[in-house]
Design a protein around this motif. Structure first.
Motif, PDB file in Angstrom:
ATOM      1  N   ARG A 284      56.311  41.831  23.946  1.00 11.20           N
ATOM      2  CA  ARG A 284      55.163  42.448  23.491  1.00 11.20           C
ATOM      3  C   ARG A 284      54.861  41.730  22.015  1.00 11.20           C
ATOM      4  O   ARG A 284      53.935  41.390  21.776  1.00 11.20           O
ATOM      5  CB  ARG A 284      54.938  43.737  23.739  1.00 11.20           C
ATOM      6  N   CYS A 316      59.104  51.345  31.185  1.00 15.48           N
ATOM      7  CA  CYS A 316      58.457  52.479  30.659  1.00 15.48           C
ATOM      8  C   CYS A 316      58.285  53.248  31.884  1.00 15.48           C
ATOM      9  O   CYS A 316      57.516  54.256  31.699  1.00 15.48           O
ATOM     10  CB  CYS A 316      56.883  52.196  30.124  1.00 15.48           C
ATOM     11  N   ASP A 319      59.145  56.865  30.911  1.00 19.79           N
ATOM     12  CA  ASP A 319      58.782  57.472  29.527  1.00 19.79           C
ATOM     13  C   ASP A 319      57.560  58.235  29.859  1.00 19.79           C
ATOM     14  O   ASP A 319      56.618  57.826  30.462  1.00 19.79           O
ATOM     15  CB  ASP A 319      58.567  56.251  28.733  1.00 19.79           C
ATOM     16  N   CYS A 324      55.912  56.315  24.994  1.00 18.22           N
ATOM     17  CA  CYS A 324      55.456  54.967  24.879  1.00 18.22           C
ATOM     18  C   CYS A 324      54.537  54.773  23.552  1.00 18.22           C
ATOM     19  O   CYS A 324      54.582  53.584  23.158  1.00 18.22           O
ATOM     20  CB  CYS A 324      54.436  54.686  26.018  1.00 18.22           C
ATOM     21  N   CYS A 327      56.562  54.420  20.606  1.00 14.13           N
ATOM     22  CA  CYS A 327      57.528  53.227  20.702  1.00 14.13           C
ATOM     23  C   CYS A 327      56.718  52.195  20.578  1.00 14.13           C
ATOM     24  O   CYS A 327      57.410  51.373  19.512  1.00 14.13           O
ATOM     25  CB  CYS A 327      58.050  53.102  22.092  1.00 14.13           C
ATOM     26  N   LEU A 328      55.322  51.999  20.798  1.00 15.45           N
ATOM     27  CA  LEU A 328      54.516  50.840  20.360  1.00 15.45           C
ATOM     28  C   LEU A 328      54.224  51.162  19.097  1.00 15.45           C
ATOM     29  O   LEU A 328      54.189  49.952  18.256  1.00 15.45           O
ATOM     30  CB  LEU A 328      53.336  50.923  21.474  1.00 15.45           C
ATOM     31  N   ARG A 331      57.120  49.391  17.231  1.00 14.59           N
ATOM     32  CA  ARG A 331      57.033  47.995  17.542  1.00 14.59           C
ATOM     33  C   ARG A 331      56.211  47.186  16.835  1.00 14.59           C
ATOM     34  O   ARG A 331      56.536  46.336  16.119  1.00 14.59           O
ATOM     35  CB  ARG A 331      57.153  47.775  18.755  1.00 14.59           C
TER      36      ARG A 331
HETATM   37 FE1  FES Z   1      56.897  52.894  26.812  1.00 11.15          FE
HETATM   38 FE2  FES Z   1      58.079  51.514  24.795  1.00 11.15          FE
HETATM   39  S1  FES Z   1      59.034  53.117  26.111  1.00 11.15           S
HETATM   40  S2  FES Z   1      56.230  51.350  25.349  1.00 11.15           S
END
Ligand code: FES
Ligand code: 5AD
Length: 347
Positions: A284, A316, A319, A324, A327-328, A331
């Motif tokens: 991603r 995911c 999760d 998420c 996490c995003l 990221r």
């Molecule tokens: Fe779902 Fe990273 S754990 S986006």
């Protein structure tokens, strides 16, 4: 490199290439051309969207499907799929959790499931509409009549996602049973646009039998349709489908196609998809750096996540929505971008 670079410049200036030019650009791509392309793509991404990445909360509300697409894990013939449907209450609960996390778009995605009648679907859309006035409602549950699309629009839906999968009639026929056709799918897309939906289409990269000529036709079809969004991801084989033993699509070609899409339609909403994140742990992030500007994490209850398995090893599935989102966030910040709280309309 010289000729490819010229083609990239031409695409950027005119947003059009001939079929031969598309094929040449795709077939002769190299790491050098890709880097040149991504640089141009990021320039346009940032011109219109800055370093702001839009999010959509995906609610996978049913994995029942009457279709039997050869690539898809929730195809009708897959007896091993554990089928589920979310209730209206569960769907609204997903929206509530999502809203609190900062999502302002909900995507209702599902198989083509007749249990969800027109009335039930309108009821759900209406309920979301009155509860979340400031949110966009996106639908994604396949081919329906124009009348059905229109009534759902009137009930409060704003957007519809329907990937054309492949623009080539014969290639389409090799990925689907005879009841489905590229022509009907494209007609649905024209209908959606005409009704006034912000419309998304897309295709799989590296699906069995796909050639550069097919990808060229995908690009030309998208140019003609002028959708607001285009979702592309690598084909990933699913073990319980006729394509279990086929080769999957590559990260490299998917990124190249993302870059080309950004250059062809610079304002496009372009997701860095879950499939891309599935075949590469940094997929991603790489998608964003190739020109994508949207991510679509899952809001479905964790109890059903694993069951919406279109392809193997989907990320995911264990999760929580909050994990998420966090996490995003991390990221995107790692690569110098930020997730925003916004409906994420096209510029
Ligand atoms: Fe779902 Fe990273 S754990 S986006
Ligand atoms: N690999 C990658 N993408 C897939 N999709 C369905 N099955 C697969 C697969 N095996 C995509 C299709 C569909 C979207 C919801 O997921 O393009 O439109």
């Amino acid at each position: 490199m010289g000729h490819s670079k010229q083609l990239i410049d031409k695409l950027e200036k005119t947003s059009k290439l001939t079929e031969e030019e598309w094929i040449s650009l795709i077939e002769n791509r190299s790491q050098d051309t890709a880097e040149y392309l991504f640089e141009r793509a990021r320039k346009w991404q940032q011109t219109y969207y800055g370093k702001r990445i839009y999010t959509r909360g995906l609610i996978e509300f049913t994995n029942y499907c009457r279709n039997d697409c050869y690539y898809c894990g929730i195809r009708r013939s897959n007896r091993n799929a554990q089928r589920y449907r979310l209730t209206e209450e569960q769907i609204l609960e997903c929206c509530q959790i999502g809203y609190e996390l900062g999502f302002r778009t909900f995507v209702l995605q599902g198989g083509e499931d007749a249990w969800f009648t027109q009335e039930r679907l309108e009821e759900i859309v209406h309920a979301i509409r009155v509860n979340y006035e400031d949110c966009a409602i996106t639908l994604s549950f396949g081919e329906r009549s124009k009348e059905s699309y229109r009534r759902l629009f009137e009930a409060g839906a704003n957007r519809y996602l329907l990937r054309h999968e492949t623009a080539d009639e014969a290639h389409y026929a090799s990925l689907h049973p005879a009841q489905l056709s590229a022509a009907h799918r494209k007609q649905c897309l024209w209908n959606l646009k005409e009704i006034g939906y912000q419309t998304g289409t897309g295709f799989m990269v590296g699906s069995p039998g796909q050639t550069a000529a097919h990808l060229a036709r995908d690009m030309m079809f998208i140019r003609e349709l002028e959708p607001h969004m285009v979702g592309i991801g690598p084909f990933v084989p699913h073990h319980d489908t006729p394509f279990a033993k086929e080769m999957g699509g590559s990260v490299e070609l998917t990124l190249f196609m993302i870059g080309l899409l950004r250059l062809m339609l610079p304002k496009l909403l372009l997701p860095a998809t879950t499939a891309l994140g599935t075949i590469d742990p940094q997929g991603r992030e790489k998608g964003i750096l190739a020109g994508a500007n949207v991510v679509m994490p899952n809001l479905s209850p964790t109890s059903v996540r694993k069951k919406y398995e279109l392809y193997d090893n989907k990320i995911c599935t264990g999760d929580e929505a909050a994990e998420c989102r966090a996490c995003l966030n991390r990221r995107m910040e790692n690569i110098g971008y930020e997730l925003v709280i916004d409906r994420g309309d096209v510029k």
